[in-house]
Design a protein around this motif. Structure first.
Motif, PDB file in Angstrom:
ATOM      1  N   ASN A  27       0.848  -1.207   0.000  1.00 57.26           N
ATOM      2  CA  ASN A  27       0.000   0.000   0.000  1.00 57.26           C
ATOM      3  C   ASN A  27       0.877   1.248   0.000  1.00 57.26           C
ATOM      4  OD1 ASN A  27       0.765  -0.602   2.782  1.00 57.26           O
ATOM      5  ND2 ASN A  27      -0.591   1.081   3.359  1.00 57.26           N
ATOM      6  N   LYS A  28       0.528   2.205  -0.834  1.00 57.50           N
ATOM      7  CA  LYS A  28       1.300   3.443  -0.912  1.00 57.50           C
ATOM      8  C   LYS A  28       0.575   4.611  -0.256  1.00 57.50           C
ATOM      9  CE  LYS A  28       3.679   2.046  -5.153  1.00 57.50           C
ATOM     10  NZ  LYS A  28       3.956   2.376  -6.581  1.00 57.50           N
ATOM     11  N   THR A  29      -0.661   4.385   0.166  1.00 56.66           N
ATOM     12  CA  THR A  29      -1.443   5.392   0.878  1.00 56.66           C
ATOM     13  C   THR A  29      -1.691   4.880   2.285  1.00 56.66           C
ATOM     14  OG1 THR A  29      -2.487   6.005  -1.210  1.00 56.66           O
ATOM     15  CG2 THR A  29      -3.554   6.771   0.796  1.00 56.66           C
ATOM     16  N   ALA A  30      -1.822   5.791   3.225  1.00 59.61           N
ATOM     17  CA  ALA A  30      -1.893   5.425   4.642  1.00 59.61           C
ATOM     18  C   ALA A  30      -2.983   4.399   4.917  1.00 59.61           C
ATOM     19  CB  ALA A  30      -2.118   6.665   5.486  1.00 59.61           C
ATOM     20  N   ALA A  31      -2.646   3.399   5.732  1.00 58.47           N
ATOM     21  CA  ALA A  31      -3.638   2.436   6.206  1.00 58.47           C
ATOM     22  C   ALA A  31      -4.574   3.156   7.180  1.00 58.47           C
ATOM     23  CB  ALA A  31      -2.946   1.247   6.855  1.00 58.47           C
ATOM     24  N   ILE A  32      -4.082   3.481   8.374  1.00 54.98           N
ATOM     25  CA  ILE A  32      -4.879   4.265   9.328  1.00 54.98           C
ATOM     26  C   ILE A  32      -4.677   5.738   9.016  1.00 54.98           C
ATOM     27  CG2 ILE A  32      -5.235   4.839  11.745  1.00 54.98           C
ATOM     28  CD1 ILE A  32      -4.341   2.062  12.498  1.00 54.98           C
ATOM     29  N   ASN A  33      -5.768   6.429   8.737  1.00 55.05           N
ATOM     30  CA  ASN A  33      -5.678   7.798   8.224  1.00 55.05           C
ATOM     31  C   ASN A  33      -6.668   8.719   8.948  1.00 55.05           C
ATOM     32  OD1 ASN A  33      -5.968   9.298   4.885  1.00 55.05           O
ATOM     33  ND2 ASN A  33      -5.028  10.048   6.733  1.00 55.05           N
ATOM     34  N   PRO A  34      -6.326   9.191  10.168  1.00 56.06           N
ATOM     35  CA  PRO A  34      -7.190  10.147  10.861  1.00 56.06           C
ATOM     36  C   PRO A  34      -7.243  11.472  10.098  1.00 56.06           C
ATOM     37  CG  PRO A  34      -5.635   9.116  12.384  1.00 56.06           C
ATOM     38  CD  PRO A  34      -5.185   8.786  10.998  1.00 56.06           C
ATOM     39  N   ARG A  35      -8.461  11.968   9.906  1.00 55.00           N
ATOM     40  CA  ARG A  35      -8.631  13.243   9.202  1.00 55.00           C
ATOM     41  C   ARG A  35      -9.376  14.230  10.091  1.00 55.00           C
ATOM     42  NH1 ARG A  35      -7.568  12.209   3.591  1.00 55.00           N
ATOM     43  NH2 ARG A  35      -7.966  14.429   3.236  1.00 55.00           N
ATOM     44  N   LYS A  36     -10.008  15.191   9.505  1.00 57.37           N
ATOM     45  CA  LYS A  36     -10.502  16.370  10.207  1.00 57.37           C
ATOM     46  C   LYS A  36     -11.320  16.034  11.460  1.00 57.37           C
ATOM     47  CE  LYS A  36     -12.671  20.826   9.393  1.00 57.37           C
ATOM     48  NZ  LYS A  36     -13.204  21.778   8.391  1.00 57.37           N
ATOM     49  N   CYS A  37     -10.875  16.580  12.587  1.00 58.64           N
ATOM     50  CA  CYS A  37     -11.597  16.528  13.863  1.00 58.64           C
ATOM     51  C   CYS A  37     -11.823  15.116  14.383  1.00 58.64           C
ATOM     52  CB  CYS A  37     -12.932  17.256  13.754  1.00 58.64           C
ATOM     53  SG  CYS A  37     -12.772  18.987  13.324  1.00 58.64           S
ATOM     54  N   SER A  38     -11.071  14.137  13.913  1.00 62.47           N
ATOM     55  CA  SER A  38     -11.251  12.761  14.390  1.00 62.47           C
ATOM     56  C   SER A  38     -10.414  12.512  15.638  1.00 62.47           C
ATOM     57  CB  SER A  38     -10.876  11.762  13.297  1.00 62.47           C
ATOM     58  OG  SER A  38      -9.522  11.914  12.932  1.00 62.47           O
TER      59      SER A  38
END
Length: 489
Positions: A343-354
């Motif tokens: 995988n080249k994109t984050a597995a766990i990916n916290p985003r806005k306000c999480s």
């Protein structure tokens, strides 16, 4: 014991039909991890983010969690519960499953007579003040698989590769299709343009399984959700939950969703996903983005909702991103196994306000990008997570605020749970996650390109089966499969 040759097997099966009773009852015993509580837990059991003593009574489903419990209700005239058993032979149109869920408390999907082939996205929803699609349990037995009728064929893959969609931008560009639809992304535009020219319509984008809307108190267990293959076309998910509360998704597998495998959005809350498997096959070309939680940064109504537990799940072959990617909510990531090599994109990916609480997870060798956050409020990365690849753990991160609200409170999950040592996660989750209970077997990812036709239940070695393909006790009459050979008992 008489050995049956493959050539004589059909006649032999016909012969023993008169002496072997056909029973719908599957065997209740199955192997499980010592950490599998076999009942709802996590945020699905809660009614608030901070409830001190959450209870499973908040998530009763239709009144049963297991096959045995459901069958007891079926034969109990005093229970008042409606239980429906469906096989593929009982389902001639998608509305048969939809209506069964609407009109019964518990629906048992029995895979003994083949796959449930789904031609279009099934919407399960409450409308207005009705609650006909709340308080439901849907259980799979005997390898119950919900399979999309349309799927990506080698011809479709060739068309998309010829259109060079893989090199197109996924963040900019776009254009207007011949049907008047404007698309603001080049890869999606090229994909849909090529397939619109080939098919003459975009009906393929309806290839999904369940859309759950405005429902409460639902249980989905021991089901396989098999999609058409992932391509960049803004199609449907295998399971999409919107505006719904208190949902438990347990011991299921999700393969090849055309868009997402399992997405949760639009103010949904109090959900637990446990002991599930997520993966893709070679039918998937792009957009292998497994779980999107929260549709966009602009969905401010999701703030203080999307409270979700991901526990003992596996993200495996060809998962590329969103395991999960999540906004606004509060997320407990417990004892999950990440084997999404390359995988080249984050597995766990916290985003806005999480807000994320991440503990006891195992990240396999070859997982290229483990974690990335953008505008998250709180991330608590416990030191018991195992990463085989070198990784700079974020520790505890306190970040973003929304509209002046007090954020940045380091939280702990309010419910009781069993945490296994991270060293054990790889072994336990690999063996026990997915639809491994009530006569089921995991779908082979390698063979998933051939699963779109109605098939019989695969059998395992050293087991006895009745004529419906159900595993029966060792002393029962039936067909014994031993060392690849079939015998009459």
């Amino acid at each position: 014991m008489k050995h049956i040759s493959k050539r004589s097997l059909p006649a032999a099966l016909l012969a023993i039909a008169t002496i072997v009773p056909i029973s719908l009852k599957a065997q209740p015993d199955f192997a499980r991890s010592e950490y599998d509580q076999l009942q709802p837990f996590g945020y699905a059991t809660c009614v608030s983010r901070t409830e001190a003593s959450p209870t499973p009574n908040n998530i009763t489903g239709g009144g049963a969690y297991t096959y045995d419990e459901a069958m007891a209700l079926l034969y109990d005239s005093q229970s008042g519960k409606k239980v429906k058993i469906l096989t593929a032979e009982d389902v001639t149109k998608d509305d048969d499953i939809k209506n069964a869920i609407k009109n019964n408390d518990i629906v048992i999907l029995d895979g003994s007579k083949g796959d449930f082939v789904i031609s279009k996205f099934i919407t399960i929803q409450n409308q207005g003040t009705e609650t006909t699609c709340s308080n439901k349990t849907v259980l799979g037995i005997n390898n119950a698989r919900l399979v999309t009728k349309w799927h990506v064929t080698p011809e479709v893959l060739e068309i998309l590769k010829k259109a060079d969609v893989e090199s197109a931008s996924t963040t900019s560009g776009g254009g207007t299709l011949s049907n008047g639809v404007h698309i603001d992304e080049q890869a999606e535009y090229e994909t849909r343009k090529a397939l619109l020219e080939y098919f003459g319509n975009e009906d393929y984008r309806n290839a999904g399984i369940f859309s759950v809307k405005r429902c409460k108190n639902l249980v989905f267990r021991n089901l396989s959700f098999i999609g058409p293959g992932s391509i960049d076309c803004s199609g449907n998910d295998l399971l999409a939950i919107q505006y719904s509360n208190n949902v438990w998704v347990d011991h299921c597998e999700f393969i090849d969703g055309i868009d997402g495998n399992f997405d949760i959005s639009n103010e949904s809350d109090f959900i637990t996903a446990s002991w599930n498997e997520f993966s893709y096959t070679d039918r998937s070309l792009m957009h292998q983005n497994t779980s999107l939680i929260g549709g966009s940064d602009s969905k401010v109504g999701d703030d203080d909702k999307l409270t979700i537990t991901f526990a003992y799940n596996s993200w495996g072959a060809k998962c590329r991103a969103r395991m999960p990617m999540a906004r606004y909510g509060r997320f407990h990531m417990l004892n999950n196994y990440f084997n999404c090599k390359g995988n080249k994109t984050a597995a766990i990916n916290p985003r806005k306000c999480s807000e994320f609480y991440i503990e006891g997870n195992y990240f396999e060798a070859g997982v290229k990008k483990i974690y990335e956050q953008k505008d998250a409020t709180v991330v608590i990365w416990k030191d018991d997570n195992i990463t085989v690849e070198p990784f700079n753990a974020p520790g505890t991160v306190i970040g973003y605020e929304l509209d002046g609200k007090t954020k940045g409170v380091v939280f702990t999950p309010p419910y009781r749970y069993s945490k296994m040592p991270a060293e054990q996660v790889k072994e336990d989750v690999k063996i026990y996650a997915g639809p491994t209970i009530w006569g089921s077997t995991k779908s082979s990812v390698e063979n998933a390109t051939a699963i779109n036709s109605v098939t019989s239940v695969p059998v395992a070695s050293d087991a006895t089966y009745n004529l419906l393909g159900q595993k029966v006790g060792a002393n029962a009459k039936g067909i014994l499969v031993k060392n690849g050979k079939k015998f009459i008992k």
